[in-house]
Design an enzyme around this catalytic site. Structure first.
Site, PDB file in Angstrom:
ATOM      1  N   ASP A  48      45.197 -19.513  11.180  1.00 50.53           N
ATOM      2  CA  ASP A  48      45.482 -19.728   9.765  1.00 50.53           C
ATOM      3  C   ASP A  48      46.568 -20.776   9.601  1.00 50.53           C
ATOM      4  O   ASP A  48      47.645 -20.657  10.202  1.00 50.53           O
ATOM      5  CB  ASP A  48      45.961 -18.435   9.097  1.00 50.53           C
ATOM      6  CG  ASP A  48      44.852 -17.451   8.815  1.00 50.53           C
ATOM      7  OD1 ASP A  48      43.689 -17.881   8.691  1.00 50.53           O
ATOM      8  OD2 ASP A  48      45.147 -16.247   8.708  1.00 50.53           O
ATOM      9  N   ARG A  94      34.411 -17.315  17.685  1.00 52.44           N
ATOM     10  CA  ARG A  94      34.468 -16.711  16.356  1.00 52.44           C
ATOM     11  C   ARG A  94      33.268 -17.160  15.537  1.00 52.44           C
ATOM     12  O   ARG A  94      32.968 -18.344  15.444  1.00 52.44           O
ATOM     13  CB  ARG A  94      35.745 -17.102  15.631  1.00 52.44           C
ATOM     14  CG  ARG A  94      35.818 -16.414  14.272  1.00 52.44           C
ATOM     15  CD  ARG A  94      37.186 -16.341  13.721  1.00 52.44           C
ATOM     16  NE  ARG A  94      37.185 -15.491  12.530  1.00 52.44           N
ATOM     17  CZ  ARG A  94      38.146 -15.459  11.655  1.00 52.44           C
ATOM     18  NH1 ARG A  94      39.219 -16.204  11.834  1.00 52.44           N
ATOM     19  NH2 ARG A  94      38.073 -14.675  10.606  1.00 52.44           N
ATOM     20  N   ASP A 125      41.791 -15.941  15.240  1.00 52.10           N
ATOM     21  CA  ASP A 125      41.938 -16.358  13.851  1.00 52.10           C
ATOM     22  C   ASP A 125      43.084 -17.357  13.843  1.00 52.10           C
ATOM     23  O   ASP A 125      44.163 -17.067  14.359  1.00 52.10           O
ATOM     24  CB  ASP A 125      42.266 -15.147  12.973  1.00 52.10           C
ATOM     25  CG  ASP A 125      42.363 -15.482  11.506  1.00 52.10           C
ATOM     26  OD1 ASP A 125      41.730 -16.473  11.072  1.00 52.10           O
ATOM     27  OD2 ASP A 125      43.048 -14.753  10.769  1.00 52.10           O
ATOM     28  N   ARG A 144      38.051  -9.602  15.470  1.00 50.08           N
ATOM     29  CA  ARG A 144      37.690 -10.985  15.788  1.00 50.08           C
ATOM     30  C   ARG A 144      38.442 -11.431  17.036  1.00 50.08           C
ATOM     31  O   ARG A 144      39.557 -10.976  17.292  1.00 50.08           O
ATOM     32  CB  ARG A 144      37.977 -11.911  14.622  1.00 50.08           C
ATOM     33  CG  ARG A 144      39.397 -11.850  14.106  1.00 50.08           C
ATOM     34  CD  ARG A 144      39.464 -12.540  12.742  1.00 50.08           C
ATOM     35  NE  ARG A 144      40.714 -12.306  12.093  1.00 50.08           N
ATOM     36  CZ  ARG A 144      40.971 -11.323  11.247  1.00 50.08           C
ATOM     37  NH1 ARG A 144      40.039 -10.446  10.964  1.00 50.08           N
ATOM     38  NH2 ARG A 144      42.139 -11.192  10.674  1.00 50.08           N
TER      39      ARG A 144
END
Length: 171
Positions: free
Chosen positions: A108, A92, A106, A103
């Protein structure tokens, strides 16, 4: 695990995984391995993988999303930094991508114990947590009765539209 080893893990956190470029499910496996590599993070639960419609920028391929629960020795900002380093190792490049665009991975940080934190680098719980069915569906699978910011996860899920989210078969 001994009682002393269990006590070394001081916080419970939830991390969302998402991506829509490449073999995302294999990337998830590698991300989970990287997170636990140095012994400061231990995965305690992992949801199924879900195919989900894109959010934000809708003209792109569907995403795959999942959530993990972790026990960690790391402080919130250190856990966030570890997640960002894992993203970089998995290809990334945030500086080169479109916000909410395609992407490979990810990660989070959704919640960290019962901490409420707002600073320039990190907001906890995640500011969009209760708006995103693609996060709430897998989170509710592993922690339906978890209370985050005074809201039980299963109740939050009932308030959002989860149409188009499809549980993927186990591999």
């Amino acid at each position: 695990m001994t009682a002393a080893a269990a006590e070394a893990f001081i916080a419970k956190a939830f991390i969302a995984l998402g991506g829509n470029v490449g073999d995302v499910r294999s990337t998830f496996d590698r991300a989970v391995a990287l997170l636990g590599e140095n012994g400061t993070v231990r995965v305690t639960a992992r949801s199924s993988d879900y195919r989900t419609p894109p959010w934000g920028v809708t003209e792109q391929p569907p995403f795959v999303n999942a959530v993990i629960a972790v026990a960690t020795k790391l402080a919130p900002h250190d856990l966030l930094a570890l997640a960002a380093e894992c993203e970089r190792k998995l290809g990334r490049e945030r500086a080169r991508e479109r916000r909410w665009g395609p992407r490979p991975i990810d990660l989070d940080l959704l919640a960290y114990d019962h901490l409420v934190l707002i600073d320039r680098d990190l907001i906890l719980p995640h500011p969009h947590l209760f708006e995103r069915a693609f996060v709430l569906v897998p989170l509710a699978e592993i922690a339906p009765d978890q209370v985050i910011a005074g809201i039980r996860v299963r109740d939050a899920l009932e308030r959002v539209n989860s149409s188009g989210i499809e549980k993927l078969p186990a591999r």
